[in-house]
Design a protein around this motif. Structure first.
Motif, PDB file in Angstrom:
ATOM      1  N   THR A  23       0.868  -1.166   0.000  1.00  0.00           N
ATOM      2  CA  THR A  23       0.000   0.000   0.000  1.00  0.00           C
ATOM      3  C   THR A  23       0.909   1.222   0.000  1.00  0.00           C
ATOM      4  O   THR A  23       1.770   1.361   0.865  1.00  0.00           O
ATOM      5  N   ASP A  25       1.837   4.922   0.645  1.00  0.00           N
ATOM      6  CA  ASP A  25       1.414   6.093   1.416  1.00  0.00           C
ATOM      7  C   ASP A  25       2.315   7.306   1.156  1.00  0.00           C
ATOM      8  O   ASP A  25       2.016   8.407   1.610  1.00  0.00           O
ATOM      9  N   ASP A  70      -1.230   3.861  -6.124  1.00  0.00           N
ATOM     10  CA  ASP A  70      -1.874   3.618  -4.834  1.00  0.00           C
ATOM     11  C   ASP A  70      -1.474   2.279  -4.217  1.00  0.00           C
ATOM     12  O   ASP A  70      -1.369   2.159  -3.001  1.00  0.00           O
ATOM     13  N   THR A  71      -1.289   1.275  -5.065  1.00  0.00           N
ATOM     14  CA  THR A  71      -0.909  -0.054  -4.610  1.00  0.00           C
ATOM     15  C   THR A  71       0.098  -0.643  -5.588  1.00  0.00           C
ATOM     16  O   THR A  71       0.203  -0.186  -6.731  1.00  0.00           O
TER      17      THR A  71
END
Length: 122
Positions: A23, A25, A70-71
């Protein structure tokens, strides 16, 4: 070295190549509170706890991705051991991409320059 650090480093010494879901961030272009701009995507593996008690941090390397994401799903290719910190960093790359220690060191220098770090390929 504390007992917690010793256990964590022992676990990492047993790390093997595996596919991980990351993930993101801190995407490419993110600037942290110290003014460091991230030239790569950076995130964590949900459910895996690192040496700092938070989820395991990951540098994402890919010659194919040059934009924020995002991923990411990729292979664990290296562990960066910080000799002067409680946590290590993992390096995940696109499947079938190979990076040398020198290439990894160059790509993560923007943060790792502040630490006494060693890179171990998986």
């Amino acid at each position: 070295m504390t007992s917690k650090q010793s256990i964590h480093k022992t676990q990492l010494s047993k790390a093997k190549k595996q596919t991980l879901n990351v993930t993101i961030d801190r995407p490419i272009g993110y600037t942290d509170k110290f003014g460091n701009a991230y030239p790569l995507n950076y995130g964590f593996v949900e459910g895996v706890i690192g040496g700092d008690g938070e989820e395991q941090d990951v540098y994402v390397l890919s010659r194919e991705i040059s934009e924020p994401i995002d991923t990411f799903q990729g292979d664990l290719i290296a562990v960066i051991t910080r000799n002067d910190d409680v946590e290590d960093k993992w390096v995940v790359a696109s499947p079938n991409e190979i990076f040398t220690i020198e290439e990894i060191r160059e790509k993560v220098h923007f943060i790792e320059q502040y630490f006494d770090s060693e890179i171990r390929l998986i």
